[in-house]
Design a protein around this motif. Structure first.
Motif, PDB file in Angstrom:
ATOM      1  N   ARG A 155       0.834  -1.213   0.000  1.00 22.16           N
ATOM      2  CA  ARG A 155       0.000   0.000   0.000  1.00 22.16           C
ATOM      3  C   ARG A 155       0.874   1.271   0.000  1.00 22.16           C
ATOM      4  O   ARG A 155       0.974   1.953  -1.001  1.00 22.16           O
ATOM      5  N   ASP A 156       1.566   1.534   1.099  1.00 21.05           N
ATOM      6  CA  ASP A 156       2.357   2.779   1.169  1.00 21.05           C
ATOM      7  C   ASP A 156       3.505   2.706   0.167  1.00 21.05           C
ATOM      8  O   ASP A 156       3.887   3.706  -0.448  1.00 21.05           O
ATOM      9  N   HIS A 175       5.426   4.682  12.587  1.00 22.08           N
ATOM     10  CA  HIS A 175       5.443   4.600  11.115  1.00 22.08           C
ATOM     11  C   HIS A 175       6.421   5.666  10.625  1.00 22.08           C
ATOM     12  O   HIS A 175       6.065   6.842  10.486  1.00 22.08           O
ATOM     13  N   HIS A 194       9.151   7.304   7.960  1.00 22.71           N
ATOM     14  CA  HIS A 194       9.759   7.402   6.633  1.00 22.71           C
ATOM     15  C   HIS A 194      11.210   7.837   6.850  1.00 22.71           C
ATOM     16  O   HIS A 194      11.542   8.432   7.878  1.00 22.71           O
ATOM     17  N   ASN A 199       9.475   4.590   3.021  1.00 22.99           N
ATOM     18  CA  ASN A 199       9.308   4.139   4.408  1.00 22.99           C
ATOM     19  C   ASN A 199      10.611   3.527   4.908  1.00 22.99           C
ATOM     20  O   ASN A 199      11.478   3.145   4.119  1.00 22.99           O
TER      21      ASN A 199
HETATM   22 MG    MG Z   1       3.312   6.461   5.149  1.00 19.80          MG
END
Ligand code: MG
Ligand code: HMG
Length: 308
Positions: free
Chosen positions: A24-25, A217, A219, A259
C-alpha cells in the motif's frame, strides 16, 4: 543470519510485530503502472517470508491514487492465508463498502495532525475528516473489524514546519474515542529525530494513551528511521510499520520519501535478538524481484549489502 556476542540491551521487547505496508504505502507513489499480478505476488511473497500483517491496498478514490485503483482485483485474486491479517486503507463510507464487499476483516483510517495535509490528502479540514471517519469506524467495529487509525505529520509537515506534540494528542485521542483499536504515529515526511519521538510518546502517555495502543510509522528521508525506531522500542512500542525494500511515499506530500525498509529494520532487530518471525533472506529476494519489476534498485542499504 547469526549475530554472535551481542550484549543484550536493557528495556527492549523480546518480540516486535512488523506491520508491512509495502503493497500500500510502498506502491501508492509509483509512477509507472504496476500489473495486478505483481501486486498479488508481492503480497504472497511477503506472507511466505513470515509477515503476519500486510497492508494490502487501499479503497481510496481511484482518481486520487490511480496506482491502487485495482484494489478489488488484488483482493479478489489474493489467496488469503490463515494467521495473516490483510488490512486495507479506507477513507470514507464508500471505501468501507468496497472493502466489506471483498471480505476485508481489518481497515485503517488516516487522519492528519495538520490542517494543510488534511486538505491536501483528504480534501477536508482535520475536524471534517474526523467527522468523515466517525461512521466508518462505527460501522466497521459493528461488523467486527479491527480499525487502525493513522495520524500523519506527527513531527513535521511540508507546509507548516515542525509539529508539536500538543497538536497530535487531540487527533490521537479522538481516533481512539471513535473506536480505533490501534493508532499508528506517522512521520510522513521523515523529519523526526529520537528526542522528538520520545517527547510525543511522553505526551501521549501523559494523556493516558497507552504505548500498547500505538505503532510507529517512520519514513527515512533523513536516515533517522532506525534510530527513531530503537528509541520508540525503548519506550514501550512493540509494533513497527515498514515497507519491503524501503519503497514508499505519499503523492500528496511532495517531500515524503520511502518508508523505513523492512530489511533495514530486520537487520537491527535480528542483531538485537528481537524475534519478529520474518525471514530476512526471503525478504531480500522479494525486494530484488520487485526491483526488477519496477526497473530500479531498492533504496534499502541492507538489500544492497546482502545482494552483492
Ligand atoms: Mg506512510
Ligand atoms: P473528494 O473529492 O472530497 O470526494 O475526495 P467526495 O466525498 O466529494 O466524493 C466525490 C465523488 O467520489 C463521489 O462520486 C463519490 O462517490 C466518489 P459522485 O457522487 O460525484 O459520482 N468517491 C469514491 N469512489 C470510490 N471510492 C471511494 C470514494 N470516495 C468518494 N473511496 C477522498 C475525498 C477522501 C475520497 C479523497 O480525498 C481520497 O481518496 N483521498 C485519499 C488520499 C490517499 O490515499 N493518500 C495516501 C494515503 S495516506 C498516507 O500515505 C499516509 C500514511 O502512510 C501514514 C503516514 O505516512 O503518515 C497512511
Amino acid at each position: 543470519m547469526d549475530f554472535y556476542g551481542a550484549t543484550p540491551l536493557a528495556e527492549l521487547p523480546s518480540h516486535v510485530t512488523i506491520c508491512e505496508v509495502g503493497p500500500r504505502d510502498g506502491l501508492q507513489n509509483e509512477k509507472t503502472s504496476i500489473p495486478t499480478a505483481v501486486k498479488v505476488e508481492l503480497i504472497e511473497r511477503l506472507a511466505d517470508a513470515g509477515h503476519t500483517i500486510i497492508e494490502a491496498t487501499s479503497t481510496v478514490h481511484p482518481k486520487w491514487v490511480p496506482q491502487l485503483a485495482d484494489a478489488e482485483e488484488v483482493l479478489r485474486r489474493l489467496d488469503r492465508r490463515d494467521g495473516v491479517r490483510y488490512p486495507v486503507l479506507v477513507p470514507n463510507l464508500r471505501g468501507l463498502e468496497r472493502a466489506l464487499d471483498l471480505g476485508v476483516t481489518e481497515i485503517a483510517v488516516f487522519a492528519s495532525a495538520t490542517e494543510s495535509f488534511a486538505k491536501a490528502n483528504l480534501n477536508r479540514t482535520v475536524g471534517e475528516s474526523l467527522e468523515m471517519f466517525a461512521p466508518v469506524v462505527a460501522r466497521a467495529r459493528e461488523a467486527g473489524l479491527a480499525v487502525r487509525g493513522y495520524v500523519s505529520m506527527c513531527w513535521g509537515d511540508p507546509w507548516e514546519g515542525e509539529v508539536a506534540p500538543e497538536q497530535v494528542v487531540p487527533v490521537a485521542a479522538r481516533l481512539l474515542e471513535l473506536g480505533c483499536t490501534e493508532l499508528s504515529l506517522g512521520d510522513t515526511i521523515g523529519v523526526a529525530t529520537p528526542g522528538r519521538v520520545v517527547a510525543l510518546l511522553d505526551a501521549l502517555r501523559h494523556h493516558e494513551i497507552r504505548t500498547d495502543q500505538l505503532a510507529v510509522h517512520f519514513h527515512d528521508t533523513y536516515g533517522q528511521a532506525l534510530a527513531n525506531t530503537l528509541i520508540a522500542l525503548r519506550h514501550g512500542i512493540t509494533t513497527v510499520d515498514a515497507s519491503a525494500g524501503g519503497l514508499g511515499g505519499c503523492p500528496f506530500a511532495g517531500s515524503a520519501t520511502g518508508n523505513l525498509a523492512t530489511e533495514d529494520l530486520l537487520w537491527q532487530l535480528d542483531g538485537l535478538g528481537i524475534h519478529t518471525g520474518v525471514d530476512l533472506g526471503k525478504l531480500v529476494e522479494t525486494s530484488n524481484w520487485l526491483a526488477g519489476e519496477l526497473g530500479r534498485p531498492s533504496p534499502s542499504r541492507t538489500v544492497q549489502a546482502l545482494s552483492k
